[in-house]
Design a protein around this motif. Structure first.
Motif, short mmCIF file in Angstrom:
data_model
loop_
_atom_site.label_atom_id
_atom_site.label_comp_id
_atom_site.label_asym_id
_atom_site.label_seq_id
_atom_site.Cartn_x
_atom_site.Cartn_y
_atom_site.Cartn_z
N PHE A 154 -32.93 -17.65 -16.33
CA PHE A 154 -32.74 -18.87 -15.53
C PHE A 154 -34.01 -19.23 -14.77
N ALA A 155 -34.72 -18.22 -14.29
CA ALA A 155 -35.97 -18.49 -13.56
C ALA A 155 -36.98 -19.17 -14.48
N GLU A 156 -37.00 -18.75 -15.73
CA GLU A 156 -37.89 -19.38 -16.72
C GLU A 156 -37.47 -20.83 -16.93
N GLU A 157 -36.17 -21.07 -17.04
CA GLU A 157 -35.67 -22.43 -17.21
C GLU A 157 -36.00 -23.30 -16.00
N ILE A 158 -35.83 -22.72 -14.81
CA ILE A 158 -36.12 -23.46 -13.58
C ILE A 158 -37.60 -23.81 -13.51
N GLU A 159 -38.45 -22.87 -13.86
CA GLU A 159 -39.89 -23.09 -13.87
C GLU A 159 -40.25 -24.24 -14.80
N ASN A 160 -39.55 -24.31 -15.93
CA ASN A 160 -39.84 -25.35 -16.93
C ASN A 160 -39.00 -26.61 -16.75
#
Length: 294
Positions: A154-160
């Motif tokens: 989710f952190a990767e998704e939020i970053e992107n």
């Protein structure tokens, strides 16, 4: 995206959401973001102030309490200043990733949109149950391990700025909203009226200091419980002497509760293999299979 300034606001009853909030902060920091963590109760009590306009990204986390985010978190969202498109991610912890919990943040999301924010990521993470159902500690460990993996994703998704939604039928949402309202406004009062301290109480006042709604006070006759209760269970589970007992809704108290801060000890237990739900699981635990495999 690098060097962005992020604020994560969270409410956590018994510690599950706080653990997840801290993990989101750690993951986003590893991606170059400057992250500040705020407990919602500290803002309400005036012990911390916030310059909301200083943040490029906002996160809001809460437990699912009776299919809702709790009036506590909803009031926080309503009180946010207007803005012009600040992106927001919302995460919730629940004892189950079931579809019926998908709409728990919707009132918060509506408030955010009404104030000009851009909520783009809405997620749910299953964690140990602290209300009525005592999960096997193998499942508690399994859920926490899955949550750690999902926070990284989710952190990767939020970053992107990847969109993530949790759909729910509007009719079902309205029905569950009614249940949530009754539980928080009526169930909380009923539960609080039955809270008592035993002779084991040392008057350390931890419950008084830590109650998010300032519902607990110290009087001439000892600890006094009022009726502004969220049913978050924090006082019951965090008492060092286990001196707070529920005389109403007794079955709602999980004993022993091994979620929240105790999860760190559970993770170190080599005798616990964290394998409770399997592809062959049936009954209530069957609905965890897809969640754990994702």
């Amino acid at each position: 995206m690098h060097n962005a300034k992020t604020a994560i606001f969270y409410f956590s009853g018994t510690g599950n959401t706080e653990i997840i909030a801290k993990q989101f902060a750690e993951r986003l920091r590893s991606k170059g973001q400057d992250v500040d963590l705020f407990r919602v109760e500290d803002i309400f009590k005036g012990t911390r102030s916030v310059e909301y306009e200083a943040y490029d990204l906002i996160g809001i986390g809460h437990p699912v309490l009776g299919f809702g985010a709790s009036g506590f978190v909803e009031r926080f969202a309503e009180g946010l200043p207007d803005c012009n498109g600040t992106p927001v991610f919302v995460f919730k912890t629940a004892s189950s990733p079931h579809y019926i919990n998908n709409g728990a943040s919707n009132t918060v999301l509506r408030s955010l949109r009404g104030k000009g924010y851009n909520p783009f990521h809405n997620s749910i993470l299953a964690m140990p149950c602290n209300f009525y159902i005592k999960y096997d500690d193998r499942l508690n460990k399994q859920l926490y391990q899955a949550a750690q993996r999902k926070v990284e994703l989710f952190a990767e998704e939020i970053e992107n700025r990847t969109l993530r939604n949790l759909p729910i039928h509007p009719v079902l949402e309205r029905v569950l909203r009614t249940v949530y309202y009754c539980e928080e406004h009526q169930g909380g009062k009923y539960f609080a009226k039955g809270l008592r301290t035993t002779d084991a109480c040392t008057l350390c006042l931890k419950c008084v200091r830590n109650c998010p709604t300032s519902n607990i006070s110290s009087g001439v006759e000892g600890i006094v419980f009022s009726q502004n209760c969220l049913l978050c269970m924090r006082c019951v589970y965090s008492c060092p002497q286990k001196a707070i007992q529920a005389t109403r809704l007794k079955a709602s108290v999980v004993d022993p509760y091994t979620g929240g801060p105790k999860l760190h000890k559970l993770m170190k237990d080599s005798a616990n293999d964290g394998r409770f739900v399997t592809p062959k699981s049936k009954g209530y635990y069957k609905h965890f299979i897809k969640y754990l495999e994702e």
